[in-house]
Motif scaffolding. Structure first.
Motif, PDB file in Angstrom:
ATOM      1  N   LEU A  26       4.271   7.168   2.478  1.00 15.97           N
ATOM      2  CA  LEU A  26       4.685   5.408   2.979  1.00 15.97           C
ATOM      3  C   LEU A  26       3.697   4.662   2.720  1.00 15.97           C
ATOM      4  CD1 LEU A  26       5.117   4.502   6.373  1.00 15.97           C
ATOM      5  CD2 LEU A  26       3.122   4.998   6.802  1.00 15.97           C
ATOM      6  N   GLU A  27       5.205   3.085   2.606  1.00 17.67           N
ATOM      7  CA  GLU A  27       5.031   1.895   1.512  1.00 17.67           C
ATOM      8  C   GLU A  27       4.630   0.903   2.947  1.00 17.67           C
ATOM      9  OE1 GLU A  27       6.774   2.068  -2.214  1.00 17.67           O
ATOM     10  OE2 GLU A  27       8.152   1.419  -1.117  1.00 17.67           O
ATOM     11  N   GLU A  64      -3.882   1.416  -2.574  1.00 19.22           N
ATOM     12  CA  GLU A  64      -3.453  -0.183  -1.757  1.00 19.22           C
ATOM     13  C   GLU A  64      -3.870  -1.558  -3.012  1.00 19.22           C
ATOM     14  OE1 GLU A  64      -7.237  -1.347  -0.292  1.00 19.22           O
ATOM     15  OE2 GLU A  64      -8.396   0.499   0.098  1.00 19.22           O
ATOM     16  N   ASN A  65      -2.864  -2.481  -2.671  1.00 17.92           N
ATOM     17  CA  ASN A  65      -2.337  -3.435  -2.706  1.00 17.92           C
ATOM     18  C   ASN A  65      -1.497  -3.133  -4.120  1.00 17.92           C
ATOM     19  OD1 ASN A  65      -2.593  -5.674  -1.504  1.00 17.92           O
ATOM     20  ND2 ASN A  65      -4.652  -5.053  -1.284  1.00 17.92           N
ATOM     21  N   ALA A  66      -0.440  -2.531  -3.772  1.00 17.10           N
ATOM     22  CA  ALA A  66       0.448  -2.518  -5.467  1.00 17.10           C
ATOM     23  C   ALA A  66       0.793  -3.774  -6.352  1.00 17.10           C
ATOM     24  CB  ALA A  66       0.702  -2.172  -5.866  1.00 17.10           C
ATOM     25  N   ILE A  67       0.538  -4.284  -7.256  1.00 20.35           N
ATOM     26  CA  ILE A  67       1.277  -5.349  -7.835  1.00 20.35           C
ATOM     27  C   ILE A  67       2.671  -5.948  -7.777  1.00 20.35           C
ATOM     28  CG2 ILE A  67       0.743  -6.845  -9.634  1.00 20.35           C
ATOM     29  CD1 ILE A  67      -2.205  -5.660 -10.471  1.00 20.35           C
ATOM     30  N   PRO A  68       3.378  -7.051  -7.203  1.00 18.33           N
ATOM     31  CA  PRO A  68       5.206  -6.948  -7.955  1.00 18.33           C
ATOM     32  C   PRO A  68       4.949  -7.352  -8.691  1.00 18.33           C
ATOM     33  CG  PRO A  68       3.414  -7.930  -5.573  1.00 18.33           C
ATOM     34  CD  PRO A  68       2.596  -7.493  -6.499  1.00 18.33           C
ATOM     35  N   ASP A  95       1.080  -1.774  -0.143  1.00 20.96           N
ATOM     36  CA  ASP A  95      -0.168  -0.040  -0.156  1.00 20.96           C
ATOM     37  C   ASP A  95       1.320   1.542   0.016  1.00 20.96           C
ATOM     38  OD1 ASP A  95      -2.482  -1.525   0.114  1.00 20.96           O
ATOM     39  OD2 ASP A  95      -2.837  -0.956   2.139  1.00 20.96           O
ATOM     40  N   MET A  96       0.755   2.442  -0.853  1.00 17.02           N
ATOM     41  CA  MET A  96       1.172   3.562  -0.916  1.00 17.02           C
ATOM     42  C   MET A  96       0.319   4.812  -0.421  1.00 17.02           C
ATOM     43  SD  MET A  96       3.494   3.128  -4.775  1.00 17.02           S
ATOM     44  CE  MET A  96       3.931   1.598  -5.109  1.00 17.02           C
TER      45      MET A  96
END
Length: 131
Positions: A97-98, A77-81, A62-63
């Motif tokens: 903030l990550e 939310e939930n940035a994809i690897p 999450d960023m």
């Protein structure tokens, strides 16, 4: 440590600080895990437009984007690897903030929540009457 608060309550994160160009470029790349309650705080010299991507990032994140007063302006939310799609933080971002993916929603962090950390200076200090 970085503290956040809002209508949802308060949370504290043990953070790593990324406050120079090389630290910000590396970020959380190539890490297989981020401990619970941990994060990385990216701080810029002045508010500016920022964009992130997930190149070489192995875990969903999450960023949380902040303005100069430490107020949350956006939550991604939930940035994809591994995804190379730019994640726009908007204009006038002073810090990001990550944290572990899904945690912002679980805690209740939304735009308007407040961050306190010495790297943001006096503009981000909490008053006694703020939520």
């Amino acid at each position: 440590m970085a503290d956040l608060k809002g209508q949802w309550g308060k949370a504290r994160f043990s953070i790593e600080l990324a406050d120079d160009p090389s630290e910000r470029a590396q970020g959380l790349m190539n890490r297989p895990v981020l401990p619970a309650g941990a994060g990385m705080l990216f701080v810029y010299e002045h508010p500016q437009p920022v964009s992130f991507w997930m190149k070489n990032t192995l875990i969903p994140l999450d960023m949380i984007f902040f303005d100069r007063s430490g107020r949350v302006t956006r939550v991604h939310e939930n940035a994809i690897p591994g995804d190379l799609t730019p994640i726009d933080g908007g204009p006038d971002v002073l810090a990001v903030l990550e944290i572990n993916g899904g945690l912002a929603r679980k805690i209740g962090i939304t735009p308007g929540s407040l961050l306190r950390h010495p790297a943001l200076g006096k503009a981000a200090e909490w008053s006694c009457d703020a939520p």
